[in-house]
Design an enzyme around this catalytic site. Structure first.
Site, PDB file in Angstrom:
ATOM      1  N   GLU A   3      46.214  59.515  68.823  1.00  0.00           N
ATOM      2  CA  GLU A   3      45.372  59.873  67.670  1.00  0.00           C
ATOM      3  C   GLU A   3      45.881  61.122  66.954  1.00  0.00           C
ATOM      4  O   GLU A   3      45.735  61.253  65.741  1.00  0.00           O
ATOM      5  CB  GLU A   3      43.919  60.092  68.112  1.00  0.00           C
ATOM      6  CG  GLU A   3      43.188  58.813  68.498  1.00  0.00           C
ATOM      7  CD  GLU A   3      43.359  58.448  69.965  1.00  0.00           C
ATOM      8  OE1 GLU A   3      44.205  59.069  70.655  1.00  0.00           O
ATOM      9  OE2 GLU A   3      42.649  57.541  70.437  1.00  0.00           O
ATOM     10  N   LYS A  30      28.164  54.053  66.203  1.00  0.00           N
ATOM     11  CA  LYS A  30      28.529  52.633  66.236  1.00  0.00           C
ATOM     12  C   LYS A  30      27.449  51.760  65.595  1.00  0.00           C
ATOM     13  O   LYS A  30      27.748  50.786  64.895  1.00  0.00           O
ATOM     14  CB  LYS A  30      28.771  52.202  67.686  1.00  0.00           C
ATOM     15  CG  LYS A  30      29.354  50.804  67.796  1.00  0.00           C
ATOM     16  CD  LYS A  30      29.843  50.489  69.187  1.00  0.00           C
ATOM     17  CE  LYS A  30      30.497  49.107  69.191  1.00  0.00           C
ATOM     18  NZ  LYS A  30      30.986  48.735  70.520  1.00  0.00           N
ATOM     19  N   PHE A  43      29.076  57.480  77.639  1.00  0.00           N
ATOM     20  CA  PHE A  43      30.504  57.227  77.805  1.00  0.00           C
ATOM     21  C   PHE A  43      31.234  57.465  76.481  1.00  0.00           C
ATOM     22  O   PHE A  43      30.824  56.969  75.442  1.00  0.00           O
ATOM     23  CB  PHE A  43      30.714  55.779  78.273  1.00  0.00           C
ATOM     24  CG  PHE A  43      32.160  55.397  78.378  1.00  0.00           C
ATOM     25  CD1 PHE A  43      32.981  55.995  79.321  1.00  0.00           C
ATOM     26  CD2 PHE A  43      32.706  54.457  77.525  1.00  0.00           C
ATOM     27  CE1 PHE A  43      34.320  55.648  79.411  1.00  0.00           C
ATOM     28  CE2 PHE A  43      34.050  54.106  77.600  1.00  0.00           C
ATOM     29  CZ  PHE A  43      34.860  54.710  78.554  1.00  0.00           C
ATOM     30  N   GLN A  44      32.282  58.221  76.529  1.00  0.00           N
ATOM     31  CA  GLN A  44      33.098  58.580  75.363  1.00  0.00           C
ATOM     32  C   GLN A  44      32.284  59.270  74.268  1.00  0.00           C
ATOM     33  O   GLN A  44      32.551  59.092  73.085  1.00  0.00           O
ATOM     34  CB  GLN A  44      33.850  57.362  74.816  1.00  0.00           C
ATOM     35  CG  GLN A  44      34.909  56.861  75.791  1.00  0.00           C
ATOM     36  CD  GLN A  44      35.919  55.918  75.196  1.00  0.00           C
ATOM     37  OE1 GLN A  44      35.613  55.171  74.278  1.00  0.00           O
ATOM     38  NE2 GLN A  44      37.133  55.933  75.717  1.00  0.00           N
ATOM     39  N   MET A  68      62.589  79.110  70.152  1.00  0.00           N
ATOM     40  CA  MET A  68      61.994  80.293  69.521  1.00  0.00           C
ATOM     41  C   MET A  68      61.375  81.224  70.570  1.00  0.00           C
ATOM     42  O   MET A  68      61.491  82.448  70.459  1.00  0.00           O
ATOM     43  CB  MET A  68      60.948  79.874  68.482  1.00  0.00           C
ATOM     44  CG  MET A  68      60.470  81.018  67.606  1.00  0.00           C
ATOM     45  SD  MET A  68      61.811  81.807  66.690  1.00  0.00           S
ATOM     46  CE  MET A  68      61.613  81.039  65.085  1.00  0.00           C
TER      47      MET A  68
END
Lengths: 157, 563
Positions: free
Chosen positions: B50, B162, B112-113, B474
């Site tokens: 993502e 949802k 969940f999630q 760096m």
């Protein structure tokens, strides 16, 4: 740079998590909120927040600009000429002198709010500086609880 | 017309003219993806992470000037996207990021999630929304696109539960925006502009300080005209590279920590700084109390909070750069005498003669700067150049011959390693006619290496050029300069075989150890039109110079490093 106290009023659109946006702005940038009061403005879809804060000139300027930048912000009022009031409630043991407490409260634009078998509760609404003095003066009556309400302010003109 | 929330999202994409969405499906955003499945009006590019989806949308937006769009799911889908969102926020890139959320009834139950996505994105978006009902969606979608690209651009996040994506409601897409609280000032105060123009004409040692805002405002043409009319020298920030063509006689180069000597000296000795769309980043200013000590400052910016944030400004002008310059240009033309700055230009030229931007080339080992210069010689204007973050990024900014805005795509504000490759994929989608190069490091490339699969599958041939010094370069440089060479965890001697890695994902890999091999590899990759990894083994301990140590002063640059 000199640190100064400022009271800023913010008019915002009432929407999801708008208060979190404002407080998050202060938290994320390390600015300090001393007191905060919020309530909806009657007959509108706006709310008014009054924020008491401290900072040097540059910090205060940034706070104001950042508040303006938030999408739900309608107006930021930062006039120095504001009428400010703050409320404080104090609870005293019942064995303290009711008459003396009442006299003190009256001197600070307040009075007795409730008396029960155990406690006396007072309420004072005055300028923040005078509220501070009231709290100092009331110490001699051995308060058991103090609740300050935060500043509300209105432009003088 | 009645439709589901998910259908509304898709309809809004069509109405906003979105031709590409980058994303990754998941449980909470499945209803939207069910509609994506039916799509012919826009292309969905499936990234493999993502974060990469958002970087790709970001690269697309930077390359085209349009709003980039990404879809991600709830919970980990969203948290993965945060780095991408924050990257776009820091560089003011217009994005609309849509995330799925658990159903409304489950919000706050640690479902969940589930994650408080708008709570997380609040501090790294221009604005965000948690949608409570499909009825709100048309307005929110319209507002999101408007907010993303208007005023100071930035990412806008919409979190859609949802059940809202399944809910039916009337779809009336608003034709205009009704946001009484959002009115960016674009015109600029005419009196202030006049005063600024007079100050320009009065100055003896003025300098243009060009920032990324010029690119966002599509104002580079006017800036060039202003520079040409006044004959005042100009420096560019990292984000403004390409505003003036690399061979413009008045361009002094990049300013700041790794800026050119003449650019930094110009800033230090100027009596007037004409700041157009920069934000006075600490990587540019160095020690603030010593920054531009002798200069009056004109600062034009669309964001009032950028003005006076770090330095006191004498002529603040809030407005859209294009609109401000349209007013300022004729006023400057009236009074300016370009010959007046002749002596000042001479001084700066002398600075450049003494300490030009340079590196020592070698026949034994490939110098990273050579790779960039060589790519510039071979491709020049034909390439859009992306970078990751690190030494290679600074060398690219210093040595690639940029010719036009949006040619250089890099993560400036947040400095996100792993940005370059997915951003390049997005850029290639946005400007398919250009060759898209991603200069990267052996550290950076591994942060989103999985996008090799995306690029190959999506037929978006990006050429990754790894300047491989087997170091986190760096950080190693800072350890060399400031930590007595204690190379704590920066030695990347153990590496994957980048060539085989590219091949494993369906791309083409090249290992390059000589200059000839580099030319051949680059040409071959261009001819084949494939996703490529050119693993160039470069000088291990080359440093980026000049350098202004963190918190140092611009006029006190390290010009060389002696062991």
């Amino acid at each position: 740079m000199k640190v100064e106290r400022r009271v800023i009023s913010v008019i915002v659109q009432n929407e999801h998590s708008v208060l979190a946006r404002i407080t998050g702005l202060f938290a994320a940038r390390g600015y300090n909120i001393e007191t905060l009061t919020v309530a909806p403005i009657p007959d509108s879809d706006m709310s008014r927040l009054t924020i008491e804060t401290r900072g040097n000139v540059r910090v205060i300027e940034q706070i104001i600009k950042q508040l303006h930048k938030l999408i739900p912000t309608y107006k930021v009022i930062e006039h120095e000429e504001m009428i400010e009031k703050e409320m404080v409630m104090m609870k005293f043991p019942i064995n303290e002198s009711l008459a003396a407490i009442q006299a003190l409260c009256q001197a600070y634009n307040g009075g007795i709010a409730n008396v029960s078998s155990q406690h006396i509760i007072t309420m004072v609404a005055d300028e923040p500086r005078r509220v501070k003095h009231f709290i100092e003066a009331a110490q001699r009556f051995h308060p058991v609880e103090i609740v300050r309400g935060g500043v509300v302010a209105m432009e003088r003109e | 017309m009645q439709m589901t929330g998910a259908q509304m999202v898709i309809e809004a994409m069509k109405l906003e003219g979105v031709d590409t969405v980058f994303g990754y499906p998941g449980g909470a955003i499945m209803n939207v993806y069910d509609e994506v499945y039916k799509q012919k009006d826009f292309r969905h590019i499936l990234t493999r992470h993502e974060q990469a989806a958002v970087h790709a949308a970001d690269g697309y937006a930077r390359a085209t000037g349009k709003v980039g769009v990404a879809f991600v799911t709830s919970g980990p889908g969203f948290t993965n996207a945060v780095t991408g969102i924050a990257t776009a926020y820091m560089d003011s890139v217009p994005l609309v990021v849509i995330s799925g959320q658990v159903p409304i009834s489950m919000i706050g139950t640690d479902a969940f999630q589930e994650i408080d996505a708008t709570g997380i994105s609040r501090s790294c978006t221009k604005h965000n929304y948690l949608v409570h009902s499909a009825k709100e969606l048309p307005r929110i979608l319209k507002e999101a696109f408007y907010l993303a690209h208007s005023g100071r651009p930035g990412p806008v996040h919409i979190d859609i539960p949802k059940d809202v994506t399944a809910e039916m409601a009337e779809f009336n897409y608003p034709t205009h925006i009704d946001l009484p609280t959002y009115k960016p000032t674009t015109r600029g105060n005419v009196r202030q502009i006049k005063k600024a123009a007079e100050a320009i004409c009065r100055a003896k040692r003025p300098v243009f300080y060009l920032g990324g805002g010029i690119i966002h405002a599509e104002a580079a043409g006017l800036v060039r005209e202003l520079v040409d009319v006044t004959q005042i020298p100009a420096v560019e920030t990292l984000m403004a590279r390409g505003t003036l063509p690399h061979d413009h006689p008045l361009l002094l180069g990049m300013v700041g920590m790794h800026g050119s000597y003449q650019a930094n000296m110009a800033m230090s000795e100027a009596d007037l700084m004409i700041a157009l769309g920069p934000r006075f980043d600490d990587r540019v200013t160095g020690k603030l109390s010593e920054f531009a000590k002798h200069a009056k400052i004109i600062h034009v910016d669309i964001d009032p909070s950028s003005i006076g944030k770090l330095v006191d400004v004498d002529y603040p002008i809030v407005g859209d750069l294009k609109e401000v310059l349209e007013v300022m240009l004729p006023k400057v033309k009236e009074c300016v005498d370009p010959d007046k700055y002749q002596a000042w230009r001479q001084i700066l030229k002398r600075y450049n003669d003494i300490h030009p931007l340079r590196y020592e080339d070698s026949d034994e080992v490939i110098k990273p700067q050579w790779v960039i210069e060589r790519t510039g010689q071979l491709l020049g204007e034909r390439a859009v150049v992306c970078t990751d973050v690190g030494q290679h990024q600074m060398w690219t900014a210093q040595f690639y011959p940029f010719s036009y805005p949006r040619q250089f795509i890099t993560s400036g504000g947040l400095g996100t390693m792993g940005f370059g490759f997915p951003a390049a994929i997005g850029a290639k989608r946005g400007v398919p006619d250009k060759t898209v190069i991603n200069f990267t490091g052996d550290g950076s490339i591994l942060m989103n290496i999985q996008e090799l699969v995306t690029a190959v599958e999506s037929r978006l041939p990006v050429i990754n050029i790894i300047l491989n010094n087997h170091y986190l370069g760096m950080v190693r440089q800072w350890q060399t300069f400031f930590y007595e060479k204690r190379y704590a965890e920066t030695d990347l001697s153990f590496q994957p075989d980048f060539v085989r890695l590219a091949e494993a994902c369906g791309g083409v890999g090249y290992r390059v150890e000589t200059k000839e091999e580099f030319d051949e590899a680059l040409q071959d990759a261009i001819d084949k039109g494939v996703v490529a990894m050119i693993d160039v083994i470069v000088d291990r301990e080359e440093n980026v110079l000049p350098m202004v140590p963190s918190g140092g002063t611009l006029y006190n640059m390290m010009l060389e490093y002696k062991d």
